[in-house]
Motif scaffolding. Structure first.
Motif, PDB file in Angstrom:
ATOM      1  N   ALA A 442       0.827  -1.204   0.000  1.00 18.84           N
ATOM      2  CA  ALA A 442       0.000   0.000   0.000  1.00 18.84           C
ATOM      3  C   ALA A 442       0.861   1.253   0.000  1.00 18.84           C
ATOM      4  O   ALA A 442       1.798   1.381   0.788  1.00 18.84           O
ATOM      5  CB  ALA A 442      -0.923   0.002   1.220  1.00 18.84           C
ATOM      6  N   TYR A 448      -4.137   2.913  -1.466  1.00 12.55           N
ATOM      7  CA  TYR A 448      -4.900   2.425  -0.319  1.00 12.55           C
ATOM      8  C   TYR A 448      -6.318   2.027  -0.726  1.00 12.55           C
ATOM      9  O   TYR A 448      -7.008   1.337   0.020  1.00 12.55           O
ATOM     10  CB  TYR A 448      -4.944   3.495   0.779  1.00 12.55           C
ATOM     11  CG  TYR A 448      -3.633   3.587   1.540  1.00 12.55           C
ATOM     12  CD1 TYR A 448      -3.407   2.803   2.663  1.00 12.55           C
ATOM     13  CD2 TYR A 448      -2.616   4.448   1.128  1.00 12.55           C
ATOM     14  CE1 TYR A 448      -2.209   2.885   3.363  1.00 12.55           C
ATOM     15  CE2 TYR A 448      -1.417   4.529   1.814  1.00 12.55           C
ATOM     16  CZ  TYR A 448      -1.215   3.743   2.932  1.00 12.55           C
ATOM     17  OH  TYR A 448      -0.027   3.811   3.620  1.00 12.55           O
ATOM     18  N   TYR A 487       1.565  -3.549   4.218  1.00 15.33           N
ATOM     19  CA  TYR A 487       1.672  -2.144   4.607  1.00 15.33           C
ATOM     20  C   TYR A 487       3.076  -1.909   5.149  1.00 15.33           C
ATOM     21  O   TYR A 487       3.659  -2.773   5.817  1.00 15.33           O
ATOM     22  CB  TYR A 487       0.610  -1.800   5.658  1.00 15.33           C
ATOM     23  CG  TYR A 487      -0.798  -1.939   5.107  1.00 15.33           C
ATOM     24  CD1 TYR A 487      -1.469  -0.849   4.574  1.00 15.33           C
ATOM     25  CD2 TYR A 487      -1.434  -3.175   5.100  1.00 15.33           C
ATOM     26  CE1 TYR A 487      -2.756  -0.975   4.055  1.00 15.33           C
ATOM     27  CE2 TYR A 487      -2.710  -3.324   4.575  1.00 15.33           C
ATOM     28  CZ  TYR A 487      -3.364  -2.220   4.046  1.00 15.33           C
ATOM     29  OH  TYR A 487      -4.633  -2.362   3.521  1.00 15.33           O
ATOM     30  N   CYS A 512      -6.757   1.122   7.782  1.00 18.89           N
ATOM     31  CA  CYS A 512      -6.476   1.085   6.343  1.00 18.89           C
ATOM     32  C   CYS A 512      -6.665  -0.300   5.742  1.00 18.89           C
ATOM     33  O   CYS A 512      -6.643  -0.457   4.518  1.00 18.89           O
ATOM     34  CB  CYS A 512      -5.050   1.558   6.074  1.00 18.89           C
ATOM     35  SG  CYS A 512      -4.757   3.294   6.455  1.00 18.89           S
TER      36      CYS A 512
END
Length: 702
Positions: A442, A448, A487, A512
């Motif tokens: 991401a 995202y 991430y 997220c």
């Protein structure tokens, strides 16, 4: 004693009694010891050299340096070699060769130990991590420090790891020791090959010399196998094993921050190299000459007289110049004559280009396997040692067998070498189709909102879902969300709490991490990058199979290509031609290729790590598609250029062969020339001693 055997056409036989002063036909015990010692030295230097290449990614991460600096370190071996090769090759041959080789092995071992020294100077390896180091800690902590969106975008918070004082000792200059150690290795390696091979050639029987040299070269091929296997073993072991509690280490060997016990392999390789020096100290400066290198038409007493004659060295080494001045005087015209051979010049250019391709490809192949197919450094090294290197060795051996079986001439050898190289080239084109997608990270390879988009900008890490967190843009502590996306850190995933400790830490309430674009994020994340897709795992075995086949086919042309080099020049220029070939390939390929390959690979980095104090460190994640294109494109592009040079090369070679055939018809056929040489050898003894006995059977044959 030496006795005449009349039934064997006047040949000499050797009495096995201990009082015999003649030289035995069988291999001298000291020569056997020298062969064993030289084979061990070849094994040791090949092992340490391949181990150096297996530790490239480990050194990058430990010293936080880019790939081009690793290329400089790798090429420093050739620099050290070139510094002394001319002096050692010339002056070493006039001194005690076994002891010169022993000194070289000692220097190699000291250089290898010097490479490992920084590990004991710079302290423990520190990892950027958001995980508690204490296993017994039960208090939850938030990886998402609260802040306003403005403050997050305006600056960058300090690293989660707090260092008491910024110690600039670490990786800023420690790689210099590795560089200097590799230079010392190169200096020490210099005498092993030229002095070792010349010693065998001088004191072994002619029919056995090639076999002995082949055995030594075969042992040298085994060295890289064990070197890469040693690299695989050490890459599994954590760098600070024995100094840290492994329960507190939260990364695995597949992590981009993992550093194996690179120093341990250098200590092992250095010890083996030091052991290889021991036998050479006990070997004599020279050995008795084999019987065949004396005149067999003379009596034993006359043979011993010749052996002890003060002019013996001149008679057996007529090719040596009388003095250094004469050597310097003859060098320039000889070099001009060699480089004036257009076939040799084209061959030299083709070799330089192809060696650039080969060295660059081999140097970064384990790293390519790691980055592109998601394999650990340990597995990449294991595959290189157990699959690729044996395929290359088998190919070179098979090429020699084919040359001997089918008695290939110079043109046939050239066509065979070109054909195998071209076939391997076409097979290598399929590597472009064996690509894997970029890992989904991401803010780097996907947005995202789960839209694929590459970004080299750190600002792309910001999103509305993590706007409430004050995250560091410098850290790399990847976590895998439940949605299959990686991430950069738990903070960038928007995680607000965590449970567990060490490798079992789970991050919760990650804003997220969403399963769909419209759904609010409230899922968990675990340590480490998400595994690659199954499609990439399915492609990898095909990549290995094609790699083995192409390596084998390309290696088939290695021996015929070397024979072409030897046969396309005058016999008196062979030594110089081989020396210039070695010098050119090492200077123009061995040194620059790892540097510019590394620099080009650096351009595909998406996320750089940072050093403890300041400055860019090692790359954490690459754009795998770009990596594949530049790595394979540069490798195959260089080979394409070499193929275009082969076109005029074949035309010049054909003209060269016709000219040689014309000269052969003018000067008489090769068989007559051989008989003249044999007759000259027979009368050589008479020049020394007029009373030399003649053998009637030998006269009849002549």
């Amino acid at each position: 004693m030496m006795k005449m055997d009349n039934t064997a056409g006047g040949s000499w036989t050797i009495d096995s009694s201990p009082t015999s002063s003649a030289v035995k036909n069988s291999c001298h015990p000291n020569l056997k010891m020298f062969l064993a010692a030289l084979s061990f030295a070849y094994f040791a230097k090949a092992l340490s050299g391949s181990y150096m290449k297996s530790t490239i990614t480990q050194l990058e991460r430990r010293f936080e340096i880019p790939s081009y600096l690793i290329g400089i370190i790798d090429g420093s071996f050739e620099i050290g070699n070139l510094l002394v090769i001319a002096f050692v090759s010339y002056f070493g041959a006039k001194l005690h060769r076994p002891k010169i080789i022993a000194i070289g092995c000692v220097l190699m071992s000291f250089g290898t130990f010097l490479i490992a020294m920084p590990h004991f100077i710079i302290g423990r390896y520190k990892i950027e991590t958001s995980v508690r180091s204490s296993v017994n800690s039960t208090n939850n902590f938030s990886p998402c420090p609260a802040s306003s969106p403005e403050s997050s975008r305006a600056g960058d918070r300090p690293s989660i790891l707090t260092y008491r004082g910024c110690e600039r000792e670490s990786s800023v200059s420690m790689w210099i020791y590795v560089f200097l150690g590799n230079v010392l290795r190169g200096i020490g390696e210099t005498p092993v090959q030229p002095l070792g091979i010349s010693y065998i050639d001088d004191y072994a029987q002619s029919e056995n010399a090639a076999l002995y040299i082949g055995c030594v070269q075969t042992i040298a091929i085994i060295g890289p196998v064990f070197g890469y296997l040693l690299g695989s073993l050490c890459a599994k072991i954590y760098v600070d094993i024995g100094y840290v509690d492994m329960e507190t280490v939260t990364i695995t060997p597949g992590d981009a921050r993992w550093v194996g016990a690179w120093w341990l392999g250098y200590l092992i390789a250095g010890t083996i190299t030091l052991m290889s020096a021991v036998p050479f100290w006990f070997l004599p400066k020279s050995l008795p000459m084999p019987v065949e290198k004396h005149d067999t038409s003379c009596t034993p007493e006359q043979t011993r007289f010749i052996k002890d004659s003060p002019t013996m060295e001149h008679k057996f080494r007529p090719e040596e110049p009388a003095n250094l001045h004469q050597m310097a005087k003859d060098f320039v015209p000889t070099l001009k004559s060699l480089l004036g051979n257009p076939v040799y010049l084209i061959y030299l250019c083709v070799s330089i280009i192809q060696f650039n391709s080969l060295i660059g490809m081999v140097t970064y192949k384990p790293k390519y396997i790691e980055q592109h197919y998601g394999q650990s450094a340990s597995k990449a090294n294991f595959l290189m040692g157990m699959i690729n290197i044996p395929a290359v060795a088998l190919g070179m051996f098979s090429g020699g067998v084919i040359m001997k079986k089918y008695k290939l001439g110079i043109m046939e050898a050239a066509k065979f070498a070109f054909g195998t190289s071209l076939l391997g080239y076409f097979l290598s084109l399929f590597f472009f189709a064996m690509g894997c997608e970029n890992a989904k990270v991401a803010g780097i390879t996907v947005s995202y909102t789960r839209v694929e988009s590459l970004s080299y900008q750190e600002l792309s890490l910001f999103s509305d879902c993590n706007s409430g967190c004050f995250c560091s843009r410098r850290e790399w502590d990847p976590v895998c969300g439940e949605n299959g996306i990686t991430y950069v850190t738990p903070c960038w995933a928007g995680c607000t709490s965590s449970t567990g400790s060490g490798r079992n830490t789970v991050f919760n309430n990650c804003t997220c991490v969403t399963l769909a674009e419209a759904q609010p994020g409230n899922l968990t994340a675990t340590l480490g990058q998400c595994p690659r897709r199954d499609s990439c795992d399915k492609i990898f075995p095909y990549f290995l199979a094609l790699s083995v086949v192409s390596s084998f086919i390309i290696s088939l042309g290695g021996t015929p290509g070397f024979v072409l080099l030897v046969r396309c020049i005058k016999p008196e220029l062979k030594s110089l031609a081989l020396g210039i070939h070695t010098l050119a390939t090492r200077t123009l390929a061995g040194i620059p290729a790892p540097i510019y390959f590394g620099a080009i690979i650096d351009t595909t980095c998406l996320k750089w790590g940072y050093k403890m104090c300041a400055g860019r460190g090692a790359c954490r994640i690459y754009n795998t598609s770009s990596y594949r294109i530049v790595y394979l494109g540069l490798t195959l592009g260089l080979r394409t250029v070499s193929f275009f040079l082969c076109i005029p090369g074949f035309a010049l070679l054909k003209r060269h062969i016709k000219r040689e055939e014309k000269n052969a018809l003018t000067n008489g056929n090769a068989e007559l020339e051989s008989l003249k040489k044999e007759d000259s050898s027979y009368t050589h003894c008479e020049q020394f001693i007029p009373a030399c006995d003649r053998n009637p059977d030998r006269e009849t044959r002549l």
